[in-house]
Each structure stands twice: as structure tokens, then as C-alpha cells.
Design an enzyme around this catalytic site. Sequence first.
Site, PDB file in Angstrom:
ATOM      1  N   THR A   1       0.819  -1.219   0.000  1.00  0.00           N
ATOM      2  CA  THR A   1       0.000   0.000   0.000  1.00  0.00           C
ATOM      3  C   THR A   1       0.852   1.268   0.000  1.00  0.00           C
ATOM      4  O   THR A   1       0.324   2.371  -0.038  1.00  0.00           O
ATOM      5  CB  THR A   1      -0.896   0.024   1.260  1.00  0.00           C
ATOM      6  OG1 THR A   1      -0.052  -0.245   2.395  1.00  0.00           O
ATOM      7  CG2 THR A   1      -1.994  -1.027   1.183  1.00  0.00           C
TER       8      THR A   1
ATOM      9  N   HIS B   1      14.554  11.659  -9.199  1.00  0.00           N
ATOM     10  CA  HIS B   1      15.771  12.188  -8.580  1.00  0.00           C
ATOM     11  C   HIS B   1      16.733  12.623  -9.683  1.00  0.00           C
ATOM     12  O   HIS B   1      16.935  11.894 -10.665  1.00  0.00           O
ATOM     13  CB  HIS B   1      16.482  11.106  -7.761  1.00  0.00           C
ATOM     14  CG  HIS B   1      15.823  10.764  -6.459  1.00  0.00           C
ATOM     15  ND1 HIS B   1      14.700  11.398  -5.976  1.00  0.00           N
ATOM     16  CD2 HIS B   1      16.154   9.846  -5.518  1.00  0.00           C
ATOM     17  CE1 HIS B   1      14.371  10.877  -4.803  1.00  0.00           C
ATOM     18  NE2 HIS B   1      15.247   9.930  -4.503  1.00  0.00           N
TER      19      HIS B   1
ATOM     20  N   CYS C   1      17.804   4.831  -4.120  1.00  0.00           N
ATOM     21  CA  CYS C   1      17.221   5.432  -5.334  1.00  0.00           C
ATOM     22  C   CYS C   1      18.068   6.575  -5.895  1.00  0.00           C
ATOM     23  O   CYS C   1      17.933   6.941  -7.066  1.00  0.00           O
ATOM     24  CB  CYS C   1      15.809   5.926  -5.031  1.00  0.00           C
ATOM     25  SG  CYS C   1      15.651   6.820  -3.485  1.00  0.00           S
TER      26      CYS C   1
ATOM     27  N   ARG D   1      17.342  17.805  -0.778  1.00  0.00           N
ATOM     28  CA  ARG D   1      15.905  17.545  -1.012  1.00  0.00           C
ATOM     29  C   ARG D   1      15.303  18.759  -1.707  1.00  0.00           C
ATOM     30  O   ARG D   1      15.570  19.903  -1.312  1.00  0.00           O
ATOM     31  CB  ARG D   1      15.215  17.310   0.335  1.00  0.00           C
ATOM     32  CG  ARG D   1      13.785  16.834   0.205  1.00  0.00           C
ATOM     33  CD  ARG D   1      13.655  15.422  -0.273  1.00  0.00           C
ATOM     34  NE  ARG D   1      14.097  14.451   0.708  1.00  0.00           N
ATOM     35  CZ  ARG D   1      14.210  13.148   0.454  1.00  0.00           C
ATOM     36  NH1 ARG D   1      13.914  12.663  -0.738  1.00  0.00           N
ATOM     37  NH2 ARG D   1      14.627  12.319   1.389  1.00  0.00           N
TER      38      ARG D   1
ATOM     39  N   GLN E   1      16.764  15.655  -4.847  1.00  0.00           N
ATOM     40  CA  GLN E   1      15.943  14.473  -4.615  1.00  0.00           C
ATOM     41  C   GLN E   1      14.466  14.783  -4.380  1.00  0.00           C
ATOM     42  O   GLN E   1      14.118  15.645  -3.570  1.00  0.00           O
ATOM     43  CB  GLN E   1      16.507  13.693  -3.414  1.00  0.00           C
ATOM     44  CG  GLN E   1      17.932  13.237  -3.679  1.00  0.00           C
ATOM     45  CD  GLN E   1      18.504  12.356  -2.599  1.00  0.00           C
ATOM     46  OE1 GLN E   1      19.694  12.435  -2.339  1.00  0.00           O
ATOM     47  NE2 GLN E   1      17.702  11.502  -1.981  1.00  0.00           N
TER      48      GLN E   1
ATOM     49  N   GLY F   1      10.754  10.171  -2.482  1.00  0.00           N
ATOM     50  CA  GLY F   1      11.848   9.326  -2.006  1.00  0.00           C
ATOM     51  C   GLY F   1      11.839   9.173  -0.503  1.00  0.00           C
ATOM     52  O   GLY F   1      12.450   8.260   0.044  1.00  0.00           O
TER      53      GLY F   1
HETATM   54  N1  LIG Z   1      10.278   6.005  -2.017  1.00  0.00           N
HETATM   55  C1  LIG Z   1      11.353   5.734  -2.751  1.00  0.00           C
HETATM   56  O1  LIG Z   1      11.675   6.443  -3.728  1.00  0.00           O
HETATM   57  C2  LIG Z   1      12.228   4.557  -2.413  1.00  0.00           C
HETATM   58  C3  LIG Z   1      13.283   4.245  -3.259  1.00  0.00           C
HETATM   59  C4  LIG Z   1      14.130   3.159  -2.943  1.00  0.00           C
HETATM   60  C5  LIG Z   1      13.870   2.421  -1.806  1.00  0.00           C
HETATM   61  N2  LIG Z   1      12.833   2.761  -0.995  1.00  0.00           N
HETATM   62  C6  LIG Z   1      12.570   1.924   0.188  1.00  0.00           C
HETATM   63  O2  LIG Z   1      11.352   1.216  -0.072  1.00  0.00           O
HETATM   64  C7  LIG Z   1      10.636   1.021   1.166  1.00  0.00           C
HETATM   65  C8  LIG Z   1       9.225   1.607   1.023  1.00  0.00           C
HETATM   66  O3  LIG Z   1       9.293   2.998   0.766  1.00  0.00           O
HETATM   67  P1  LIG Z   1       7.980   3.858   0.428  1.00  0.00           P
HETATM   68  O4  LIG Z   1       8.486   5.169  -0.006  1.00  0.00           O
HETATM   69  O5  LIG Z   1       7.058   3.094  -0.451  1.00  0.00           O
HETATM   70  O6  LIG Z   1       7.332   4.018   1.883  1.00  0.00           O
HETATM   71  P2  LIG Z   1       5.821   4.359   2.265  1.00  0.00           P
HETATM   72  O7  LIG Z   1       5.121   5.041   1.139  1.00  0.00           O
HETATM   73  O8  LIG Z   1       5.891   5.052   3.571  1.00  0.00           O
HETATM   74  O9  LIG Z   1       5.140   2.924   2.458  1.00  0.00           O
HETATM   75  C9  LIG Z   1       5.507   2.053   3.503  1.00  0.00           C
HETATM   76  C10 LIG Z   1       4.750   0.749   3.344  1.00  0.00           C
HETATM   77  O10 LIG Z   1       5.125  -0.141   4.416  1.00  0.00           O
HETATM   78  C11 LIG Z   1       3.952  -0.572   5.094  1.00  0.00           C
HETATM   79  N3  LIG Z   1       4.204  -0.848   6.508  1.00  0.00           N
HETATM   80  C12 LIG Z   1       4.451   0.064   7.487  1.00  0.00           C
HETATM   81  N4  LIG Z   1       4.631  -0.589   8.656  1.00  0.00           N
HETATM   82  C13 LIG Z   1       4.494  -1.917   8.387  1.00  0.00           C
HETATM   83  C14 LIG Z   1       4.538  -3.094   9.178  1.00  0.00           C
HETATM   84  N5  LIG Z   1       4.772  -3.047  10.500  1.00  0.00           N
HETATM   85  N6  LIG Z   1       4.336  -4.301   8.569  1.00  0.00           N
HETATM   86  C15 LIG Z   1       4.109  -4.369   7.231  1.00  0.00           C
HETATM   87  N7  LIG Z   1       4.034  -3.291   6.435  1.00  0.00           N
HETATM   88  C16 LIG Z   1       4.232  -2.073   7.017  1.00  0.00           C
HETATM   89  C17 LIG Z   1       2.963   0.579   4.897  1.00  0.00           C
HETATM   90  O11 LIG Z   1       1.630   0.112   5.137  1.00  0.00           O
HETATM   91  P3  LIG Z   1       0.429   1.153   5.504  1.00  0.00           P
HETATM   92  O12 LIG Z   1      -0.126   1.599   4.176  1.00  0.00           O
HETATM   93  O13 LIG Z   1      -0.528   0.309   6.263  1.00  0.00           O
HETATM   94  O14 LIG Z   1       1.021   2.265   6.310  1.00  0.00           O
HETATM   95  C18 LIG Z   1       3.229   0.894   3.429  1.00  0.00           C
HETATM   96  O15 LIG Z   1       2.611  -0.071   2.602  1.00  0.00           O
HETATM   97  C19 LIG Z   1      11.510   1.696   2.252  1.00  0.00           C
HETATM   98  O16 LIG Z   1      12.337   0.708   2.831  1.00  0.00           O
HETATM   99  C20 LIG Z   1      12.346   2.698   1.465  1.00  0.00           C
HETATM  100  O17 LIG Z   1      13.566   2.985   2.109  1.00  0.00           O
HETATM  101  C21 LIG Z   1      11.995   3.796  -1.275  1.00  0.00           C
END
Ligand SMILES: NC(=O)c1ccc[n+]([C@@H]2O[C@H](COP(=O)([O-])OP(=O)(O)OC[C@H]3O[C@@H](n4cnc5c(N)ncnc54)[C@H](OP(=O)(O)O)[C@@H]3O)[C@@H](O)[C@H]2O)c1
Length: 349
Positions: free
Chosen positions: A13, A252, A129, A245, A156, A160
Site C-alpha cells: 500500500t 531524482h 534510489c 531535497r 531528490q 523518495g
Molecule cells: N520512495 C522511494 O523512492 C524509495 C526508493 C528506494 C527504496 N525505498 C525503500 O522502499 C521502502 C518503502 O518505501 P515507500 O516510499 O514506499 O514508503 P511508504 O510510502 O511510507 O510505504 C511504507 C509501506 O510499508 C507498510 N508498513 C508500514 N509498517 C508496516 C509493518 N509493520 N508491517 C508491514 N508493512 C508495514 C505501509 O503500510 P500502511 O499503508 O498500512 O502504512 C506501506 O505499505 C523503504 O524501505 C524505502 O527505504 C523507497
Amino acid sequence: MRPGLRVAVVGATGMVGRVLLERLESRRFPVGELLPFSSGRAHAAVRFRGRRLAAPAPSPEALRSADLAFLVSSDEIALEWGKDLARRGVWVLDDSAAFRMDPSVPLVIPEVNASELGPERRLIAGPNCTISGLAVAAAAIHRRAGVRRVRMASYQAVSGAGREALLELFGQTRRAARSLADSEPLRPLGPEKARALPAPIAFNVFPQVGRFNAEGECSEEVKVRGELRKLWGAPRLALSATTVRVPVVRGHSVAAWLELARPLAPAAAARLAASVPGVKVWKEGTYPTPRAAGGGDPVHVARIRRGAAPSELALWVVTDNLLKGAALNSIQTADALLEKGWLRPRRAA
Ligand SMILES: NC(=O)c1ccc[n+]([C@@H]2O[C@H](COP(=O)([O-])OP(=O)(O)OC[C@H]3O[C@@H](n4cnc5c(N)ncnc54)[C@H](OP(=O)(O)O)[C@@H]3O)[C@@H](O)[C@H]2O)c1
């Protein structure tokens, strides 16, 4: 036809998770059954192939029953599940920072170092990223001319930093635009509380991504150095970065200066960059922006030119942080595992 895989997505999600589902669908990845998971908040659900699927909190039984698990949630969740699942035979593609620098875990961009994959190396990390675009864009340049030192500044996108940060950007932008339109447009915007990011991001930039260490570097600057060394197999590569940022939603950008062991003409560097799959090199006088490039698969490279010395090249790289910076790279890694015949339904194994 291949039988479908049981595919778990932890963090389905979230921002990376949603983009991942979109691309699994559009690339016709052989998903037999999708197991989407969230933090377990009420009514969490995703859409996949036209169906609405509930996204509960992950359970050990469901995760361990998967053939492949994408971990796109957080470092904590990756640490909880990554090694456990891999030990039990699940292929795990983790986009968090939890295992990137773990010597026992390959850090993989398939176009750069697919040789790091192995039939028993079931836990695989995807890179940060910010560095993924440059790692791909300059991979062939590095192989030919030996990059000794990288100097870079990143610009960035707010996505991200996750969903909360993006909501903060939208809220602050609305409030600031209203206040500026109603009064004097050049009036300095006052301070505003920021929660997800270290400072207000609307109409602003700041040179901090992550936390500062004792040497005054922020965690993103430390990550990009360590990860590029590991991706290129270049432990002595020097890298100085300022990570910034900016109020961009998606995409990015990196301005980089590469010091080479063997001089290389910009035109030859452009040909080498374009030889890497997935790289789009822009014609002289043109360049990508995050608004134009965000939401797309390619790594965009432009403004390849000589730097201060014949041994220095400058370039501009723009990459979608959610796609090549995370979800797309993980799917491409899974594609490589499928091609090798290592990733297959365990029920039929
Ligand atoms: N954003 C980027 O550009 C990017 C790029 C490279 C890597 N990453 C990495 O990818 C990962 C996700 O990033 P994001 O930006 O997509 O974050 P995000 O939008 O904050 O989403 C986090 C996700 O993790 C879920 N979650 C939170 N707590 C949890 C738990 N206890 N058990 C299971 N699921 C849980 C959330 O569910 P809910 O919807 O219920 O809150 C949501 O689906 C991170 O590790 C980040 O460092 C991100």
C-alpha cells in the site's frame, strides 16, 4: 506457459508498493497469486488485475508460503523477515537499506552486476534510489575508463522519503501558495513546522537527506558512497556528495563529475552510456527534467561534457526514484532469476 508464482509484497500500500503492483501487471510478470501486505491498518487494500485485494498485516505462514517476496516497507520489516524467508527457500528482493552493505547479501542492478546473483543467494538487496541512476548511466564508462573519483550533488524528490513526506509537501504548498497569492508575493515565507522531513519543503531546498553523523555527512551521502563501491566492485572509489531535497514529486536528479583513470572524449562517453540497456542519452542542448522523466522506466543522461581537466567528465542524470530507484529494478532482478530458471513455483519444484 510458466505456472504462476506466489508473490508476496510487504508494503503493497506504500508508494513503492503501488508502483510495483502496477509494473508487475503491465509487464505481465508471471504472478499466479498475489499476497499484498500493509501495516494492518483498517480497510487497507490494493487493486491488482482489476480486483480489489485486502492488504492485512503480514503473517509468517503466508510469507513463508511465497515463492518470491518483495520487501518494500522499512528497514525494520526487512530485518525481521529477510533472512528468515531466504533460509526457508523464498526469493527475497529487499528495497530497504537493511542489507545493502551486508557482505553476505548481493546488492544488484541487473544491467550492472547480474553476476552477483546465484542460485542460493536468495536474499537480494536493491540500491538506494539516488545512486541507481548514476550507477547505471556510468557503468560502461567506468569499465572503459576507470572512474577513480565521483563528485556529485543530488536533487531528490519528496516521494523518495515516503508517503507522509509527500503529503507534507502538498499541504505546505497549498498553504504557502494561498498566503503568497493573498499578499505580497516576495514576502519571505515564515517558519513552518515539518514532521516527516527536517525542514519545510514547499518552495524550499535543504542539504540534508537522512541524519548527520559525527563527520557532518548525512546518511544518504554515506549510503551512495558505500553502495556505488559495492555495485561497481570498486572498493577504493572516492565519492564526495551533497544530497539535497527539492520540492519535486517524483524523479531524482544528479549532477556528477567523474575523474577518470584514462581520458575519454564526451562523445565516446555518450556512446558508452547509451550501450547500457535502459539508458536514454539526450541530444546535445537538450536535457531531461524530473517532470518530464518521472513515471518512466529509463535512466536519462544528458549534458555529458568535459570537466575541469581532460580526465574529468561532467553529466546530468535523472531517474524515477520509485521505478529504477526501487520497484522496476527489483522486478528486473526477478526477471533475471526467472531467466536463469532459479525462481520458479516451489509447489511444482
Ligand atoms: N520512495 C522511494 O523512492 C524509495 C526508493 C528506494 C527504496 N525505498 C525503500 O522502499 C521502502 C518503502 O518505501 P515507500 O516510499 O514506499 O514508503 P511508504 O510510502 O511510507 O510505504 C511504507 C509501506 O510499508 C507498510 N508498513 C508500514 N509498517 C508496516 C509493518 N509493520 N508491517 C508491514 N508493512 C508495514 C505501509 O503500510 P500502511 O499503508 O498500512 O502504512 C506501506 O505499505 C523503504 O524501505 C524505502 O527505504 C523507497
